[in-house]
Design an enzyme around this catalytic site. Structure first.
Site, mmCIF file in Angstrom:
data_model
loop_
_atom_site.group_PDB
_atom_site.id
_atom_site.type_symbol
_atom_site.label_atom_id
_atom_site.label_comp_id
_atom_site.label_asym_id
_atom_site.label_seq_id
_atom_site.Cartn_x
_atom_site.Cartn_y
_atom_site.Cartn_z
ATOM 1 N N CYS A 151 79.358 3.337 -9.409
ATOM 2 C CA CYS A 151 79.180 3.884 -8.063
ATOM 3 C C CYS A 151 77.838 4.607 -7.960
ATOM 4 O O CYS A 151 77.711 5.760 -8.381
ATOM 5 C CB CYS A 151 80.323 4.837 -7.735
ATOM 6 S SG CYS A 151 80.129 5.602 -6.125
ATOM 7 N N CYS A 184 77.838 7.801 -5.943
ATOM 8 C CA CYS A 184 78.472 8.966 -6.597
ATOM 9 C C CYS A 184 77.534 9.560 -7.638
ATOM 10 O O CYS A 184 77.439 10.774 -7.777
ATOM 11 C CB CYS A 184 79.747 8.577 -7.335
ATOM 12 S SG CYS A 184 80.834 7.494 -6.454
ATOM 13 N N ASP A 185 76.896 8.701 -8.421
ATOM 14 C CA ASP A 185 76.212 9.162 -9.623
ATOM 15 C C ASP A 185 74.694 9.049 -9.571
ATOM 16 O O ASP A 185 74.004 9.509 -10.490
ATOM 17 C CB ASP A 185 76.733 8.374 -10.843
ATOM 18 C CG ASP A 185 78.222 8.586 -11.033
ATOM 19 O OD1 ASP A 185 78.699 9.693 -10.739
ATOM 20 O OD2 ASP A 185 78.911 7.652 -11.441
#
Ligand code: NDP
Length: 312
Positions: free
Chosen positions: A134, A137-138
């Site tokens: 992701c 997300c990261d």
């Protein structure tokens, strides 16, 4: 044991839309949000193609709006994860991660799909230490660093473009000699100076002391000019598609060879009466937020009819 009329598993666009319609029909639905409340859209940035938002909308905001709309019509939202579903007889019995159980007359499965991994042991070894599925997300952790994204579809191109806004360099590792993504997405990738596409390339492993420091790659595997080499990177992002979350229903509901739930014609009816499927879990083809929402709507209408017809 607690008895419910309508239970919805999953809290993406399909689950919340089912709840909105079921709630408005007076069914007092209960949603179990699952492991990723809000579903896949909470892992994206801007959503530009959901009707009704001319300027686009943040994925988390869209899901918060849908959640609030579901709450407004009397939905009860529970933050638990289903570990067992017995669909052999109605009422169906579901068991959750805290060992609690409920029975329900109707079930809407809207459990969505999860990111796929390549299946390399190194992905497990470095999960959270440089391996991610992701980018939104990261990606934050890879500012001014070098990353690689695996995949040649729309997701991979979108993630590579997103990461290029943060990282100093993005390699897109594509196993074929071409991208599968839409033309618009491809154009964005090729126009981005920070992205370098490595066609006909597969990943065979990762290396690094305490986290990912590079990937072992093979170019044109099996061909006369096959070449293996190491690519120094700080982050390794998977974007090779998704698997439907249907493990719980294996042997109980009809599925295709990949595991997507099969439904009857245009309806969300599964092969078990009273069990309906909506969203990505039953849609290998379109997998859009709006198509998932539409399927959630259909499932709730079917639930209402089923309960009425059976005087439940
Ligand atoms: P896709 O299935 O479209 O693409 C998966 C990609 O990963 C392909 O390039 C595939 O390669 C590659 N791949 C699969 N397995 C492996 C493997 N083991 N090793 C290396 N590469 C692998 O998935 P997406 O998630 O990209 O997209 C899913 C759907 O969602 C599509 O319909 C897409 O259009 C849509 N979507 C739309 C967006 C938008 O409109 N904004 C954004 C994101 C997705 P190969 O081509 O060789 O099979």
């Amino acid at each position: 044991m607690e008895q419910l009329q309508t239970l919805i598993l999953g809290s993406g666009p399909a689950g919340y839309t089912a709840a909105i319609y079921a709630g408005r029909s007076g069914l007092s639905p209960v949603i179990y949000e699952g492991l990723q409340p809000g579903g896949q859209l909470t892992q994206t940035t801007e959503v530009d193609n959901f009707p009704g938002y001319p300027e686009g909308v943040d994925g988390n905001q869209l899901m918060a709006d849908l959640r609030n709309q579901a709450l407004r019509f009397g939905t009860e939202i529970r933050n638990k994860y289903c570990v067992k579903a017995d669909l052999s007889k109605r009422p169906f019995t579901l068991t959750f991660d805290d060992e609690s159980q409920v029975q329900t007359q109707t079930l809407i499965i809207a459990t969505g799909a999860s990111a796929k991994y390549l299946g390399l042991p190194d992905e497990e070894k470095y999960r959270g230490l440089g391996v991610s599925a992701c980018a939104t997300c990261d990606g934050f952790f890879y500012r001014k660093k070098v990353v690689a994204v695996v995949g040649g579809g729309d997701t991979a191109c979108e993630e590579a473009t997103y990461l290029a806004g943060l990282a100093s360099k993005v390699y897109l590792i594509v196993r074929k000699p071409f991208l599968r993504a839409s033309k618009a997405m491809q154009d964005r990738v090729f126009a981005n100076e920070k992205i370098e596409v490595l066609f006909e390339t597969n990943t065979i492993g990762l290396y690094g002391e305490d986290g990912v420091e590079g990937a072992h790659l093979v170019y044109r595997k099996g061909e006369a000019d096959e070449r293996t080499y190491d690519l120094p990177i700080d982050g390794f992002f998977l974007a090779i598609g998704h698997n439907p979350n249907t493990e719980l229903f294996k042997g109980q509901l009809e599925m295709d060879e990949v595991g997507y739930l099969k439904t009857e014609g245009q309806t969300p009816r599964t092969n078990v009466e009273g069990v309906f499927a909506a969203g990505d879990v039953a849609d290998p083809l379109y997998r859009q937020a709006i198509t998932a929402a539409a399927m959630g709507c259909k499932a709730a209408i079917e639930v209402k009819q089923f309960l009425d017809e059976n005087s439940l």
